[in-house]
Design an enzyme around this catalytic site. Structure first.
Site, PDB file in Angstrom:
ATOM      1  N   TYR A 157       0.860  -1.191   0.000  1.00  0.00           N
ATOM      2  CA  TYR A 157       0.000   0.000   0.000  1.00  0.00           C
ATOM      3  C   TYR A 157       0.893   1.236   0.000  1.00  0.00           C
ATOM      4  CZ  TYR A 157      -3.317   3.528   1.661  1.00  0.00           C
ATOM      5  OH  TYR A 157      -4.090   4.652   1.793  1.00  0.00           O
ATOM      6  N   GLU A 206      -3.704   7.554  -3.864  1.00  0.00           N
ATOM      7  CA  GLU A 206      -3.618   6.253  -3.188  1.00  0.00           C
ATOM      8  C   GLU A 206      -3.439   5.135  -4.199  1.00  0.00           C
ATOM      9  OE1 GLU A 206      -6.225   4.362   0.304  1.00  0.00           O
ATOM     10  OE2 GLU A 206      -7.231   4.243  -1.646  1.00  0.00           O
TER      11      GLU A 206
END
Length: 402
Positions: free
Chosen positions: A116, A204
């Site tokens: 991530y 993101e």
């Protein structure tokens, strides 16, 4: 403002961020043609909606999953046909779901490892902050709850930008091997440059992957933008998909109103964002539930107030309206006249609680009292909230006419 995954990937590619090849399709025929153009490779078909959890979602037609791995152009066409025009329900859409108008057909990646990576605006330091984790492909909130030690945070000086040593540091913390450090650092730099150049509030990538061929790719991306900076980016503003937004919020934006729909039954019309938040809080304090956030601004016109009332009344869950106005720039008597005219124009048919305070407040109260409208006057904010909760409760309990 949010954009779709395929739009986010196209934008990231402009800044040198490595992603998988792919194009968007709005018909099964287009999807099949894109698959043929991509060549003899494994493919993935991904429903395009502004919500996460697509892979685990379910369409209302019974088809399961908004993300499917496929082997051939014919299979791409079949999967796209079962997605397009259908409603996909995920844990983020709520039971109403979202209609899928486009699908992304892309080359699939053989994933060796998922991570991530995000660039955010940290309000505490008023500067960019990089958040990364070795746990990718899942909600970062879940990682934070179960394994907070696996979340890394790297603040970035807004003047100096992301230093090369910071990018290398992050790459090592994410356990990239030495042969992948250069590719990872280049990708991080591209993500940060996207964040700054496009006035993003968030960039993101989840998951950020290493493939079996040691490629470092942004497999899925989500970008949010600062609405106040969109005037500098007309090409990004043009990416807005109003079909993905609440129709009430779209209508409010046309009239310069700041509106966010909620799930309650007490509509709020307030001037000032801070006052609007306080109004919602005190409604909750007295046992009620706000139906919206609505800031008409400090210089609202009668037309804007009228449009605000129309939007509030369009919500079928609303049982009462609370108007909480502090007359500063805009005097209370002027606001009162706007409320009166707006209420008459829309033929208000539900309890209306009004609390006025500020410049010319007595004149404003007299105007409302003499308007002939069934207005419930309130002396202060607490009194207004209690009366609004009572009015909404009695309206909800009243039996429907047969």
């Amino acid at each position: 403002m949010n954009i779709h995954e395929y739009q986010a990937k196209e934008l990231l590619q402009r800044f040198g961020v490595a992603t998988t090849r792919g194009k968007v399709a709005s018909t099964p025929e287009e999807a099949e043609q894109i698959a043929r153009e991509l060549g003899d490779v494994d493919l993935v078909v991904k429903a395009q909606i502004h919500a996460g959890g697509r892979g685990k979602g379910t369409f209302t037609n019974g088809f399961k999953g908004g993300v499917h791995l496929v082997k051939s152009p014919g299979e791409v066409r079949d999967v796209a046909a079962r997605m397009l025009g259908q409603t996909l329900v995920t844990h983020q859409t709520g039971p109403a779901g979202r209609v899928v108008n486009n699908v992304l057909v892309a080359e699939s990646a053989e994933i060796a490892r998922e991570m991530y990576f995000a660039v955010l605006l940290d309000r505490a330091s008023a500067a960019p902050l990089i958040v990364a984790s070795t746990e990718g492909g899942v909600e970062i909130e879940t990682v934070g709850e179960k394994s907070p030690e696996r979340i890394m945070r790297e603040p970035v000086d807004p003047l100096a930008g992301l230093h090369a040593f910071q990018a290398r540091k992050l790459a090592k913390q994410l356990a990239f091997d030495s042969a992948q450090l250069k590719s990872a650092s280049k990708l991080f730099d591209g993500l940060y440059r996207t964040f700054i150049a496009c006035d993003c509030s968030m960039v993101e990538v989840n998951p950020l992957v290493v493939t079996t061929k040691s490629e470092v790719l942004a497999l899925d991306a989500k970008l949010n933008f600062d609405d106040n900076a969109l005037y500098r980016h007309p090409e990004i503003a043009a990416l807005r998909d109003i079909a993905e937004e609440d129709p009430r919020e779209v209508e409010a934006s046309k009239h310069g109103l700041n509106y966010i729909g909620l799930d309650g039954n007490i509509a709020c019309l307030v001037n000032g964002a801070g006052l609007a938040m306080a109004t919602m809080d005190i409604i909750k304090f007295y046992g009620g539930s706000p139906a919206n956030f609505l800031d008409v601004g400090g210089d609202a016109t009668e037309k804007e107030v009228t449009e605000a009332f129309k939007i509030l009344m369009a919500d079928k869950n609303v049982k009462a309206i609370l108007v909480n106005i502090f007359g500063g720039i805009m005097k209370c008597d002027v606001i009162a006249q706007g409320i009166i005219n707006a209420a008459k124009t829309v033929r208000l048919s539900m309890p209306l609680v009004v609390r006025l305070e500020g410049t010319n407040v007595e004149a404003g109260k007299k105007m409302i009292a003499g308007s002939g409208l069934a207005v419930i006057a309130a002396d202060d904010l607490a009194d207004a909230a209690k009366k609004a909760v009572e009015a909404a409760s009695s309206k909800s309990q009243k039996p429907n006419p047969k």
